[in-house]
Enzyme design. Structure first.
Site, PDB file in Angstrom:
ATOM      1  N   SER A  42      24.204  31.203 -38.659  1.00 15.59           N
ATOM      2  CA  SER A  42      24.600  31.948 -39.859  1.00 15.59           C
ATOM      3  C   SER A  42      24.750  31.067 -41.092  1.00 15.59           C
ATOM      4  O   SER A  42      24.702  31.572 -42.218  1.00 15.59           O
ATOM      5  CB  SER A  42      25.919  32.689 -39.611  1.00 15.59           C
ATOM      6  OG  SER A  42      26.948  31.782 -39.252  1.00 15.59           O
ATOM      7  N   ASP A 346      35.317  34.071 -45.338  1.00 13.19           N
ATOM      8  CA  ASP A 346      35.766  35.141 -44.447  1.00 13.19           C
ATOM      9  C   ASP A 346      36.464  34.654 -43.179  1.00 13.19           C
ATOM     10  O   ASP A 346      36.630  35.411 -42.232  1.00 13.19           O
ATOM     11  CB  ASP A 346      34.576  36.030 -44.064  1.00 13.19           C
ATOM     12  CG  ASP A 346      33.495  35.276 -43.303  1.00 13.19           C
ATOM     13  OD1 ASP A 346      33.685  34.070 -43.029  1.00 13.19           O
ATOM     14  OD2 ASP A 346      32.446  35.880 -42.986  1.00 13.19           O
ATOM     15  N   HIS A 349      33.079  31.477 -42.458  1.00 16.69           N
ATOM     16  CA  HIS A 349      32.028  31.000 -43.344  1.00 16.69           C
ATOM     17  C   HIS A 349      32.600  30.583 -44.695  1.00 16.69           C
ATOM     18  O   HIS A 349      33.758  30.878 -44.997  1.00 16.69           O
ATOM     19  CB  HIS A 349      30.958  32.085 -43.523  1.00 16.69           C
ATOM     20  CG  HIS A 349      30.383  32.577 -42.242  1.00 16.69           C
ATOM     21  ND1 HIS A 349      30.826  33.739 -41.624  1.00 16.69           N
ATOM     22  CD2 HIS A 349      29.425  32.061 -41.438  1.00 16.69           C
ATOM     23  CE1 HIS A 349      30.154  33.916 -40.495  1.00 16.69           C
ATOM     24  NE2 HIS A 349      29.304  32.902 -40.356  1.00 16.69           N
TER      25      HIS A 349
END
EC number: 3.1.1.-
Length: 390
Positions: A42, A346, A349
């Site tokens: 990610s 978050d 991240h």
């Protein structure tokens, strides 16, 4: 007279030889990239997981506030805006690298990104065999690489350049990859000593992928290390304790988790050095994601962040504005007004502002080893501070 002439000719040839060596060395370090090829999770995912998801069960990255600071609407990136890979593309004067999944026309000209949210360096079957059974993405590094190998012949037939030349003209971004191999067992309650046993296997998987890409023609690799996980809201919440000795008094991070990240990075750097010595015709650059991020926790105000860098911008609850099961994007979870003042986005991240700060010091060589010569990259700026678009 003849002796003097011989000496003069000899000196000239020596200078010519030395100059040739310098030029050859310069050419090996300095390359004008025509595209970016990306693998990972990610941290570099520009939309793959979104396009792989069931349309009836889209991930949080498909909705606001993800992407609110730049892309409008969300692009599938796990941040409020751009990722490190986006800033690298800007610096090189290249387009943002599209996700492979969901792209209509895959080409070297646009670059290709295989990074997928939740991806691991090790294959899923192997991890399940080790008792690590979290619901993670079944698109490991080897799966990503195999997809690339399958489509490579088609990419080359549409161009006058051959495959090796095209790959040689590309910057290959190898991750970050490997952190999820550790995230899943950490969140399942396995001990650090148990998880440490995975590190050599993760390093081997990354190394094997690099060797495969070298064999295909790859010449320049940017290989990021792991993060200071002990500074992340998700980990700080999971391992929350009242004992002061469990936290760094200066940053508030958890040292033993950060030490694990450093352990991975030392193993990775050792392997990259071995590969560089073995393949001296390629450039393998270690990107120090750990220290380029950790400095922001050490001196947040200096870099424009709030004097509370451990809290997530988007989240709810507790000391770190993070609650497992009530993450960013869920109903009732709010977002900070100015993400650029926060290091973390978050809980898992980072914010666009953090990505930009990290990209700057990697590109200028402060947190890259060896520092790469970008002077012929096509970028107009090679100063200490790079100007990215806003």
């Amino acid at each position: 007279m003849a002796s003097s002439l011989e000496k003069l000719i000899s000196s000239f040839l020596l200078v010519l030889y030395s100059t040739t060596i310098i030029v050859a060395s310069s050419e090996s370090r300095c390359r004008r990239f025509k595209s970016i090829i990306s693998f990972g999770d990610s941290i570099a995912d520009t939309g793959n997981y979104l396009h792989l998801s069931d349309v009836n069960h889209l991930p949080q990255s498909a909705f606001l506030p993800y992407g609110e600071s730049f892309f409008h609407p969300p692009s599938g990136r796990y941040s409020d805006g751009r990722l490190i890979i986006d800033f690298i593309a800007e610096f090189l004067g290249l387009p943002y690298v599209p996700s492979y999944f969901g792209s209509q026309n895959v080409s070297f000209d646009q670059g290709i990104n295989f990074a997928v949210y939740g991806a691991t360096a090790l294959d899923r079957v192997f991890l399940v065999g080790k008792g690590i059974e979290s619901d993670f993405t079944n698109v490991s590094l080897s799966v990503q690489l195999n997809i690339f190998k399958q489509i490579l012949p088609n990419l080359c037939t549409s161009s006058s350049r051959d495959c090796r030349e095209m790959l040689g003209d590309s910057l290959i971004l190898m991750g970050e990859i490997g952190v999820n191999d550790y995230n899943y067992p950490f969140f399942e309650g396995k001990s650090i000593n148990e998880i440490k046993q995975l590190v050599p296997l993760v390093i081997k998987a990354i190394s094997s992928a690099i060797v495969d890409l070298i064999d295909l023609g790859g010449k320049t690799f940017l290989v990021p290390g792991n993060f200071p996980l002990g500074c992340y809201p998700a980990y700080l919440t999971l391992f929350q304790t009242a004992a002061e000795e469990d936290h760094d008094p200066f940053t508030g991070c958890i040292p033993r988790l950060n030490e694990f990240g450093e352990y991975h990075n030392e193993q990775l750097k050792t392997e990259l050095k071995r590969l560089q010595e073995l393949y001296d015709h390629v450039n393998i650059i270690y990107a120090d994601y750990y220290n380029s991020l950790f400095r922001l926790y050490q001196e947040p105000v200096k870099y424009g962040f709030k004097n509370r860098p451990l809290a997530a911008c988007c989240g709810v609850g507790g000391q770190y504005n993070f609650t497992i099961g009530k993450e960013c994007g869920h109903r009732g979870v709010s977002c900070c007004q100015n993400p650029s003042e926060y290091v973390n986005w978050d809980g898992y991240h980072l914010t666009e502002a953090t990505h930009q700060k990290m990209a700057q010091v990697i590109l200028n060589g402060t947190y890259a080893s060896p520092a790469f010569d970008w002077s012929c990259s096509g970028s107009e700026s090679v100063d200490k501070e790079y100007s990215f678009s806003s």
